[in-house]
Design a protein around this motif. Structure first.
Motif, PDB file in Angstrom:
ATOM      1  N   GLY B  82       0.784  -1.225   0.000  1.00  0.00           N
ATOM      2  CA  GLY B  82       0.000   0.000   0.000  1.00  0.00           C
ATOM      3  C   GLY B  82       0.816   1.276   0.000  1.00  0.00           C
ATOM      4  N   LYS B  83       2.113   1.122   0.099  1.00  0.00           N
ATOM      5  CA  LYS B  83       2.959   2.312  -0.011  1.00  0.00           C
ATOM      6  C   LYS B  83       3.031   2.731  -1.468  1.00  0.00           C
ATOM      7  N   LYS B  84       3.644   3.828  -1.696  1.00  0.00           N
ATOM      8  CA  LYS B  84       3.743   4.324  -3.056  1.00  0.00           C
ATOM      9  C   LYS B  84       4.815   3.579  -3.856  1.00  0.00           C
ATOM     10  N   SER B  85       4.620   3.557  -5.148  1.00  0.00           N
ATOM     11  CA  SER B  85       5.634   2.949  -6.011  1.00  0.00           C
ATOM     12  C   SER B  85       6.684   3.984  -6.377  1.00  0.00           C
ATOM     13  N   ASN B  86       6.357   5.226  -6.162  1.00  0.00           N
ATOM     14  CA  ASN B  86       7.248   6.320  -6.543  1.00  0.00           C
ATOM     15  C   ASN B  86       7.497   6.402  -8.042  1.00  0.00           C
ATOM     16  N   HIS B  87       6.537   5.910  -8.773  1.00  0.00           N
ATOM     17  CA  HIS B  87       6.619   6.043 -10.223  1.00  0.00           C
ATOM     18  C   HIS B  87       5.417   6.831 -10.715  1.00  0.00           C
ATOM     19  N   ILE B  88       5.699   7.796 -11.562  1.00  0.00           N
ATOM     20  CA  ILE B  88       4.627   8.597 -12.148  1.00  0.00           C
ATOM     21  C   ILE B  88       4.692   8.395 -13.653  1.00  0.00           C
ATOM     22  N   LEU B  89       3.550   8.182 -14.243  1.00  0.00           N
ATOM     23  CA  LEU B  89       3.515   7.971 -15.689  1.00  0.00           C
ATOM     24  C   LEU B  89       3.232   9.280 -16.402  1.00  0.00           C
ATOM     25  N   PHE B  90       3.994   9.532 -17.433  1.00  0.00           N
ATOM     26  CA  PHE B  90       3.756  10.713 -18.259  1.00  0.00           C
ATOM     27  C   PHE B  90       3.389  10.232 -19.661  1.00  0.00           C
ATOM     28  N   VAL B  91       2.194  10.587 -20.087  1.00  0.00           N
ATOM     29  CA  VAL B  91       1.733  10.181 -21.413  1.00  0.00           C
ATOM     30  C   VAL B  91       1.862  11.360 -22.370  1.00  0.00           C
ATOM     31  N   ALA B  92       2.660  11.190 -23.389  1.00  0.00           N
ATOM     32  CA  ALA B  92       2.926  12.294 -24.317  1.00  0.00           C
ATOM     33  C   ALA B  92       2.477  11.933 -25.721  1.00  0.00           C
ATOM     34  N   ASP B  93       2.270  12.931 -26.546  1.00  0.00           N
ATOM     35  CA  ASP B  93       1.906  12.609 -27.923  1.00  0.00           C
ATOM     36  C   ASP B  93       3.014  12.939 -28.916  1.00  0.00           C
ATOM     37  N   ASP B  94       4.008  13.666 -28.476  1.00  0.00           N
ATOM     38  CA  ASP B  94       5.109  13.974 -29.385  1.00  0.00           C
ATOM     39  C   ASP B  94       6.423  13.945 -28.624  1.00  0.00           C
ATOM     40  N   ILE B  95       6.843  12.732 -28.316  1.00  0.00           N
ATOM     41  CA  ILE B  95       8.051  12.550 -27.514  1.00  0.00           C
ATOM     42  C   ILE B  95       9.263  13.200 -28.172  1.00  0.00           C
ATOM     43  N   GLN B  96       9.258  13.217 -29.492  1.00  0.00           N
ATOM     44  CA  GLN B  96      10.429  13.702 -30.210  1.00  0.00           C
ATOM     45  C   GLN B  96      10.614  15.208 -30.138  1.00  0.00           C
ATOM     46  N   GLY B  97       9.514  15.928 -29.970  1.00  0.00           N
ATOM     47  CA  GLY B  97       9.614  17.375 -30.043  1.00  0.00           C
ATOM     48  C   GLY B  97      10.420  17.977 -28.903  1.00  0.00           C
ATOM     49  N   GLU B  98      10.960  19.139 -29.185  1.00  0.00           N
ATOM     50  CA  GLU B  98      11.756  19.808 -28.172  1.00  0.00           C
ATOM     51  C   GLU B  98      10.875  20.223 -26.998  1.00  0.00           C
ATOM     52  N   TYR B  99       9.606  20.480 -27.289  1.00  0.00           N
ATOM     53  CA  TYR B  99       8.687  20.898 -26.245  1.00  0.00           C
ATOM     54  C   TYR B  99       8.659  19.884 -25.110  1.00  0.00           C
ATOM     55  N   PHE B 100       8.437  18.625 -25.451  1.00  0.00           N
ATOM     56  CA  PHE B 100       8.381  17.606 -24.415  1.00  0.00           C
ATOM     57  C   PHE B 100       9.746  17.322 -23.822  1.00  0.00           C
ATOM     58  N   GLY B 101      10.761  17.447 -24.646  1.00  0.00           N
ATOM     59  CA  GLY B 101      12.109  17.232 -24.135  1.00  0.00           C
ATOM     60  C   GLY B 101      12.404  18.159 -22.972  1.00  0.00           C
ATOM     61  N   LYS B 102      12.148  19.429 -23.188  1.00  0.00           N
ATOM     62  CA  LYS B 102      12.386  20.427 -22.140  1.00  0.00           C
ATOM     63  C   LYS B 102      11.536  20.145 -20.921  1.00  0.00           C
ATOM     64  N   LEU B 103      10.272  19.845 -21.199  1.00  0.00           N
ATOM     65  CA  LEU B 103       9.328  19.627 -20.116  1.00  0.00           C
ATOM     66  C   LEU B 103       9.719  18.419 -19.273  1.00  0.00           C
ATOM     67  N   ILE B 104      10.013  17.328 -19.938  1.00  0.00           N
ATOM     68  CA  ILE B 104      10.380  16.096 -19.230  1.00  0.00           C
ATOM     69  C   ILE B 104      11.657  16.324 -18.433  1.00  0.00           C
ATOM     70  N   SER B 105      12.549  17.068 -19.025  1.00  0.00           N
ATOM     71  CA  SER B 105      13.810  17.346 -18.346  1.00  0.00           C
ATOM     72  C   SER B 105      13.562  18.099 -17.034  1.00  0.00           C
ATOM     73  N   GLU B 106      12.689  19.076 -17.071  1.00  0.00           N
ATOM     74  CA  GLU B 106      12.343  19.820 -15.851  1.00  0.00           C
ATOM     75  C   GLU B 106      11.636  18.922 -14.842  1.00  0.00           C
ATOM     76  N   ILE B 107      10.721  18.147 -15.350  1.00  0.00           N
ATOM     77  CA  ILE B 107       9.968  17.260 -14.473  1.00  0.00           C
ATOM     78  C   ILE B 107      10.896  16.267 -13.795  1.00  0.00           C
ATOM     79  N   VAL B 142       0.267  11.706 -15.520  1.00  0.00           N
ATOM     80  CA  VAL B 142       0.185  13.025 -16.133  1.00  0.00           C
ATOM     81  C   VAL B 142      -0.125  12.817 -17.606  1.00  0.00           C
ATOM     82  N   ILE B 143      -1.145  13.467 -18.076  1.00  0.00           N
ATOM     83  CA  ILE B 143      -1.496  13.302 -19.483  1.00  0.00           C
ATOM     84  C   ILE B 143      -1.175  14.567 -20.265  1.00  0.00           C
ATOM     85  N   GLY B 144      -0.214  14.430 -21.151  1.00  0.00           N
ATOM     86  CA  GLY B 144       0.237  15.568 -21.938  1.00  0.00           C
ATOM     87  C   GLY B 144      -0.044  15.338 -23.407  1.00  0.00           C
ATOM     88  N   SER B 145      -1.019  14.512 -23.673  1.00  0.00           N
ATOM     89  CA  SER B 145      -1.345  14.202 -25.054  1.00  0.00           C
ATOM     90  C   SER B 145      -2.658  14.845 -25.452  1.00  0.00           C
TER      91      SER B 145
END
Lengths: 361, 361
Positions: B82-107, B142-145
């Motif tokens: 019942g403890k946390k897994s400490n994993h968060i899923l991020f669903v993206a629609d354009d993994i290749q773009g610089e937009y998500f790159g920057k965002l994921i990097s910050e996250i 997190v849904i980013g798609s």
DNA sequence: CTGAAAGCGCTTACAG
DNA sequence: CTGAAAGCGCTTACAG
């Protein structure tokens, strides 16, 4: 005012089949399926894992129960019992770059098909990092960082976790069983030098990466090593003069280039960027200083990212086969996960880079 | 031949402290620590989790044992209880773009500090996807798609898993408790139109994204909606003419632009790219057709990615605050994970975009 | 061919 | 203040 456009884009505000939260979803367990299908939990397990014969009729009842109750096995519990977690960790050093974006995108496609999730993580520098990634959570680890300490890599390889290394630098000192993807960076870098040399360029400048911490590439970095080795083969000078490294941001790099020309008096005629971003920054800088590209100075980049085509002149660049690399990584890590014991030494895969010629040379 | 350079780059071939595989690392468990520290497993647990008072001396023995044996709790077992897994899923629609790159990097930076790992995943279209991500593995999603079906999102929100939505399109129809990050796309898109209008442009063209499946943005996509709404406010035409959408690759887009001008006879004077990549493809296309930018046609992009500065003319673009967004996402998802029950309705965070003016307008 | 039972490594309610 | 014990949801060796 035209409104015809609204027909173009379908308005869809969904109608939800069951508006009530299906709280059931989260509590369905092996036991529920067993009860529903009137079999033992054991049978349910074997049906799901398909590793023992189960009477056809029972099997069907189980499958129906699973479908009916929308049962999903708890991944945690499975993993705890020695099954796989189906999570693979990818350690990167430049998450933002297009290079990793493309690569991760390919890996994700392949991983999804094979039932894996990819956890992405920067190569954090603190002591704790290796401990954290080593908590039986990941079935395998892919290291795509050039900065990850060799000692830590060796430590991971020594434990029995499947590892694949993306050969950004020389990993020949790592012993044991692991996978190695040679992406052809070394030969590619030598080709870049060759290309500049063929164009008559004799005074080269290598632009190393920008990093927040001002890190410079090690001598075993394949791109840098390729630059050195091929230069030496041609009898070209290879000194401190020929490299700009350790910049922490774009303006530091631009300033370093200016200083190279105006203070140090080094008039180079060929720029080799460690990646396209560096090459383009270099190109902008020398244009500002009054040089023409490619008349006075030839520029070549690495990665063949989108921006090459939008620069002027368009940037020539060494293309890395992310698609093949992604596939090779996944195949390798999966076979290590599935059959680690059958390997007795490191396994390798070699890929090639390809020069994309445009007008900057 | 100079060899001085070798001193520049420190040769470090590591000497390994213990050359033997430390097989021990993988089998250390609560019980081992308890034995080593001469306490019960219960005490070990409480020391590690810090949720009950433990006698100072015992506590110390436990801590020493942990350090000595390099013990790491098994994340799977914790999660199972019942403890946390400490994993968060991020669903993206354009993994290749610089937009998500920057965002994921910050996250990633923020997540690492908080003890979380980020699993990155494309928005796979098959039925199975939601089931797969819903196997109690992730503490939050997190849904980013922009393509993820609203119905599926509602289904996830209905279950009790913490969800944060990056508002790429209109999510006002989603009910229940979840987090929403309004990244300012709508106002940003309206500003783009305003900017073109102020420059005297009256015949606009919106370039929608390229997707392998030829998907076109829904009408509730914020950028598209901003483009429409502001155009309408100015009394500008808003028809099929003003949009190019559904292209599956770059050449299709280029060809569509040519057809727009030469076949359809629509002479536009302002291009609004859904992202910088589209804007730059548009710019290249119209230059090829003989138009001058920005004299004949103004071009504006979205994302303010690196390539804007390397184009000529340099591309004006709407900057998205990835850094703030990344932080907001993590803060929100973590507070939902830690205190889901204290929220009774959706929580929101609003951010602004910022126009970066360059010479393409 | 099949099921009851042990156990993976943890956490915590419960009883001292 | 502290420990023995139950149990999270699974898998599979073992005994029928």
């Amino acid at each position: 005012m035209y409104t015809g456009v609204y027909t173009l884009f379908i308005l869809h505000f969904p109608e939800f089949e069951d508006p009530m939260p299906d709280k059931t979803l989260k509590t369905i367990t092996r036991a529920d399926i067993a009860k529903e299908a009137r079999v033992s939990e054991t049978v349910v397990s074997y049906v799901i894992n398909g590793n023992r014969y189960v009477n056809g009729e029972k099997r069907q009842r189980v499958e129906e129960a699973i479908a009916k109750l929308k049962y999903r096995p708890n991944a945690m519990a499975r993993a705890l019992k020695g099954k796989k977690s189906n999570h693979i960790l990818f350690v990167a050093d430049d998450i933002q770059g297009e290079y990793f974006g493309k690569l991760i995108s390919e890996i994700d496609t392949f991983a999804y098909k094979e039932g894996y999730f990819i956890t992405l993580c920067a190569d954090h520098k603190d002591e704790d990092f290796v401990d954290r990634i080593y908590s039986r959570f990941f079935d395998g680890i892919v290291i795509g960082s050039a900065n990850f300490p060799l000692k830590q890599i060796q430590r991971l390889v020594n434990s029995d976790i499947p590892i694949v290394l993306l050969e950004i630098r020389d990993y020949s000192s790592i012993t044991g069983v692991y996978g190695l993807i040679n992406t052809g960076l070394y030969r590619g870098a030598r080709n870049c030098v060759r290309c500049l040399y063929d164009r008559g360029r004799r005074n080269l400048l290598f632009l190393d990466r920008i990093s927040k911490e001002g890190q410079r590439s090690d001598r075993d970095d394949w791109r840098l090593k390729g630059f050195f080795d091929q230069s030496l083969e041609y009898g070209l000078p290879v000194t401190e003069r020929n490299v700009i490294a350790g910049c922490r941001n774009e303006s530091e790099l631009t300033e370093a280039i200016r200083a190279k020309v105006q203070d140090e008096g080094y008039i180079f005629d060929g720029i080799f960027g460690r990646n396209d971003h560096m090459a383009l920054l270099g190109m902008e800088a020398v244009k500002t200083l009054g040089f023409a590209v490619p008349r006075d100075i030839s520029v070549i980049g690495f990665d063949n990212s989108r921006m090459c085509r939008f620069a002027s002149p368009k940037l020539s660049s060494m293309e890395i086969q992310q698609k093949s690399i992604g596939e090779a990584i996944m195949k390798m890590i999966i076979s290590l996960i599935d059959n680690r014991s059958s390997f007795t030494s490191r396994i390798e895969e070699h890929l090639e880079t390809q020069l994309i010629m445009r007008s900057s040379i």
